[in-house]
Design an enzyme around this catalytic site. Structure first.
Site, PDB file in Angstrom:
ATOM      1  CG  ASP A  10     -39.030  60.602  -3.845  1.00  0.00           C
ATOM      2  OD1 ASP A  10     -38.278  59.640  -3.581  1.00  0.00           O
ATOM      3  OD2 ASP A  10     -39.075  61.144  -4.953  1.00  0.00           O
ATOM      4  CG  HIS A  17     -37.775  60.932 -10.011  1.00  0.00           C
ATOM      5  ND1 HIS A  17     -37.508  61.359  -8.732  1.00  0.00           N
ATOM      6  CD2 HIS A  17     -36.903  61.591 -10.802  1.00  0.00           C
ATOM      7  CE1 HIS A  17     -36.523  62.253  -8.743  1.00  0.00           C
ATOM      8  NE2 HIS A  17     -36.139  62.404  -9.997  1.00  0.00           N
ATOM      9  CE1 TYR A 234     -39.027  70.197  -8.906  1.00  0.00           C
ATOM     10  CE2 TYR A 234     -37.051  69.055  -9.640  1.00  0.00           C
ATOM     11  CZ  TYR A 234     -38.419  69.091  -9.468  1.00  0.00           C
ATOM     12  OH  TYR A 234     -39.188  68.013  -9.858  1.00  0.00           O
ATOM     13  CE  LYS A 237     -44.390  70.736  -9.205  1.00  0.00           C
ATOM     14  NZ  LYS A 237     -43.847  72.097  -9.229  1.00  0.00           N
TER      15      LYS A 237
HETATM   16  P1  13P Z   1     -40.413  63.384  -7.696  1.00  0.00           P
HETATM   17  O1  13P Z   1     -40.718  64.663  -6.983  1.00  0.00           O
HETATM   18  O2  13P Z   1     -41.558  62.448  -7.695  1.00  0.00           O
HETATM   19  O3  13P Z   1     -39.168  62.773  -7.114  1.00  0.00           O
HETATM   20  O4  13P Z   1     -40.130  63.714  -9.220  1.00  0.00           O
HETATM   21  C1  13P Z   1     -39.136  64.593  -9.520  1.00  0.00           C
HETATM   22  C2  13P Z   1     -38.934  64.854 -10.959  1.00  0.00           C
HETATM   23  O5  13P Z   1     -38.334  65.869 -11.245  1.00  0.00           O
HETATM   24  C3  13P Z   1     -39.421  63.918 -11.977  1.00  0.00           C
HETATM   25  O6  13P Z   1     -39.070  64.314 -13.287  1.00  0.00           O
HETATM   26 MG    MG Z   2     -38.395  61.065  -6.801  1.00  0.00          MG
HETATM   27 MG    MG Z   3     -42.582  61.717  -6.061  1.00  0.00          MG
END
Ligand code: 13P
Ligand code: MG
Ligand code: MG
Length: 372
Positions: A10, A17, A234, A237
């Site tokens: 990403d 996102h 963090y 994800k």
């Molecule tokens: P991504 O990892 O896909 O960027 O999503 C992060 C997130 O916290 C969405 O709420």
């Molecule tokens: Mg993202």
């Molecule tokens: Mg993602």
């Protein structure tokens, strides 16, 4: 030797996102075309699942090849520059180091790779599936891979002579930083040991699966890096990618996708902090649902012995998956109706990598002991 490398990251998305921009996708494609022209790779495809770009590359350089990994990093850097220029959200999000030391594993992007002898007589053709998932972690593949490779309830093909000897699993401890901490377990004998580990999808993930009848033949690979293990906090994800070779000595694609009918609950969703069902979605779908229900896409490909890739078939982009999508939405609705309570949110130790750590620490400091 041919290698299938699926490297995913990403590096920025539109309006939150959701998905990478068309300009980012086109620039990534152009970079991969250039790599074919100069002979680094043999063929490629570029897709996205939610906000993650997946570079699928066929080449003859083997798994963990520094040239291929550095090249993938460079492609993500080009896409990051576009995201920055266009003011997109989270530009360069998954590029956690300044530059990788010859391997993107441990630097942010997720990599799944399988190398195989394209002349092996037990593989007259080479069909395979690429699963890309967004808003979840690599453990999202624990349930579908365990079921397909150990349980005839999901995969009747396991009762056939070529699969009855079973499979060898490499399971990795995803909380362990630095070198890989792994264990090897064989099904069918150790399928319960496998279950004991895989039930904890936040900690243990399947890194690789091999045939036991043909021990050199790797059938599955999952990107098992967790961003918080790398960064200590963090960083979005982990949004994994998984390769599964199919047919003949391996399960058929229709068997491999069968567990996705379940729309199983996974760790992920908004801020990577919830348990939500995973929805099979067409390739190149943006994340736009309430909260952000985890998505998984699946592309089927064939590759020739000289590394030429077929066009891809969008396995979940078909009306047969509509009922599952509605089921996933229903399960998501039920779960989110109980807001933040109990299983709706991840256990505290998972949330500790996020800004929840700060608010929890503030409250913790206010506790006092009252003698009875
Ligand atoms: P991504 O990892 O896909 O960027 O999503 C992060 C997130 O916290 C969405 O709420
Ligand atoms: Mg993202
Ligand atoms: Mg993602």
């Amino acid at each position: 030797m041919l290698t299938v490398s699926a490297i995913k990251a990403d590096v920025g998305s539109i309006g939150g996102h959701t998905r990478p921009s068309k300009r980012m996708m086109e620039a990534s494609r152009a970079e991969l075309s250039g790599a074919v022209e100069r002979g680094l790779i043999l063929d490629f495809d570029v897709t996205h699942c939610g906000d993650d770009i997946c570079l699928l590359m066929i080449h003859g350089k083997g798994s963990d090849n520094p040239e291929v990994h550095n090249f993938a990093w460079d492609v993500f850097t080009v896409a990051t520059a576009i995201a920055q220029e266009d003011g997109l959200y989270g530009a360069g999000q998954d590029l956690l180091k300044d530059a990788p030391s010859g391997n993107v594993r441990g630097a942010g992007p997720g990599a799944a790779e399988i190398s195989f002898d394209e002349t092996a007589k037990e593989r007259p053709a080479e069909p395979f599936l690429i699963f890309t998932a967004d808003k979840c972690g690599p453990g999202a593949f624990n349930f579908p891979l365990w079921t397909v490779f150990t349980s005839p309830l999901f995969n009747a093909g396991l009762m056939l002579p070529k699969m009855k000897p079973g499979f060898r699993f490499t399971v990795i401890d995803m909380e362990h930083a630095g070198a890989d901490r792994i264990i090897e377990l064989e099904s069918p004998e150790q399928h319960i040991d496998l279950a004991i580990l895989l039930r904890d999808e936040n900690r243990f993930g399947i890194k690789a699966i091999y045939s036991r009848l043909y021990p050199e033949q790797q059938v599955g690979a999952v990107s098992t890096d967790r961003l918080h293990t790398i960064a200590g906090e963090y960083k979005g994800k982990d949004d994994p990618v998984c390769i599964v070779r199919t047919q003949g000595i391996f399960p058929a694609p229709e068997e491999v996708v069968s567990p996705y009918f379940t729309a199983h609950f996974v760790a992920g969703d908004a801020r990577g902090s919830h348990h939500m069902p995973i929805m099979p979605a067409p390739i190149n779908t943006a994340i736009t649902s309430a909260y952000c229900i985890p998505l998984v896409a699946c592309m089927a490909y064939s590759v020739t012995k000289d590394g030429k890739l077929s066009e891809g078939v969008d396995v979940f982009g078909n009306p047969v998956w509509d009922a599952t999508r509605l089921k996933a939405q229903g399960k998501a609705d039920e779960m989110r109706r109980q807001g933040f309570v109990g299983p709706a949110m991840l256990p505290t130790q998972e949330l500790e990598y996020s800004a929840f750590r700060t608010v929890l620490a503030e409250l913790d400091a206010q506790f006092r002991i009252v003698e009875r």
